[in-house]
Enzyme design. Structure first.
Site, short mmCIF file in Angstrom:
data_model
loop_
_atom_site.label_atom_id
_atom_site.label_comp_id
_atom_site.label_asym_id
_atom_site.label_seq_id
_atom_site.Cartn_x
_atom_site.Cartn_y
_atom_site.Cartn_z
N ALA A 74 5.45 57.36 30.65
CA ALA A 74 5.07 58.23 29.54
C ALA A 74 5.00 59.68 29.97
CB ALA A 74 3.71 57.80 28.97
N HIS A 87 1.55 57.94 33.42
CA HIS A 87 1.73 59.09 32.53
C HIS A 87 1.93 60.35 33.37
CE1 HIS A 87 1.30 61.60 28.93
NE2 HIS A 87 0.69 62.45 29.73
N SER A 88 2.96 61.14 33.03
CA SER A 88 3.23 62.42 33.68
C SER A 88 3.41 62.21 35.19
CB SER A 88 2.11 63.41 33.34
OG SER A 88 2.51 64.74 33.62
N MET A 89 2.59 62.86 36.03
CA MET A 89 2.71 62.63 37.46
C MET A 89 2.59 61.15 37.79
SD MET A 89 0.29 63.68 40.67
CE MET A 89 -0.59 62.13 40.57
#
Length: 257
Positions: free
Chosen positions: A128, A100-102
């Protein structure tokens, strides 16, 4: 991210991995990469929703929970080399990546690095809340700002609970890791490479200003295999607010791997 997530994970034989419910006979290992500043306990509850033949391998980066005294990585090449070296014996057989993200950027870059070296590839990439590498950032960078402005930026993206931000002693301990992680996220840019021979499924929050849902389909350019995109209710941290819906999609995807 919460204080509990930062402090409660217990290290196993490999300090890079937290297995909330080890499944030695699993047919597939799911490596989960958390978002900036977070730790592997983020995925502890997933074992109840993920198929029983999947072993969750939550990745524990330096600078959090049991590794909080280790400096976090600030540069992509060093981070990716360390992850690949530390997980070398696990990145075999049948496995998949979620981030997720990073964490999604880390998952993609690790898969790209494995591909470039001719090493085994994940059966699926589940990404995500992360823009495609070539898509420009939509919000100003904050990793270089003085403390108070940096903390205000964290409040704006709602990634750090108010009670954590209000605890000055704890923030003094956590801030270097947050800065390092957010530096990685904010300095990540596209690199010229062939599309991966790995299916990619992406997830977006309907109201996410960091990784807008209308740009997420551009991830399709990064795979030569199947591609799917799902929009879920919520903002950037929809993996918390729409966790049940996210896990239903992940379960369905993994069952077909």
């Amino acid at each position: 991210m919460s204080i509990e997530q930062i402090l409660t994970a217990v290290p196993g034989p490999n300090r890079w991995i937290y297995r909330p419910a080890p499944r030695a006979s699993a047919r597939l290992r799911l490596f989960c990469f958390p978002y900036a500043g977070s730790g592997p306990a983020l995925f502890r509850r997933w074992v109840d929703a993920i198929p029983e033949d999947v072993d969750i391998m939550a990745v524990r980066l330096p600078g959090r929970d049991s590794r909080i005294k280790e400096p976090a990585y600030r540069e992509w090449p060093a981070l990716l080399a360390a992850i690949e070296d530390s997980l070398r014996d696990m990145l075999t057989g049948h496995f998949a990546f979620f981030g997720h993200s990073m964490g999604a950027a880390v998952a993609y870059e690790l898969a790209r690095q494995l591909s470039a070296k001719g090493r085994p590839l994940p059966a699926h990439l589940l990404l995500a809340g992360c823009r495609a590498p070539h898509v420009p950032r939509y919000i100003p960078a904050i990793h270089h700002l003085p403390d108070e402005e940096f903390y205000e930026g964290l409040r704006d993206i709602s990634g750090t609970p108010p009670e954590v931000l209000a605890d000055k002693k704890f923030m003094a301990l956590l801030a270097p890791t947050l800065r390092a992680d957010i530096r990685l996220a904010e300095t990540w840019s596209g690199t010229a490479s062939e599309p991966l021979a790995v299916p990619i499924t992406v997830f977006a929050g309907a109201d996410d200003a960091i990784a807008p849902p209308d740009r997420m389909p551009e991830w399709a350019h990064y795979t030569r295999r199947q591609f799917a995109a799902h929009v879920l209710p919520g903002e950037h941290f929809f993996l918390h607010t729409a966790e049940d819906a996210l896990l239903r999609h992940i379960r369905s995807t993994l069952e077909s791997c």
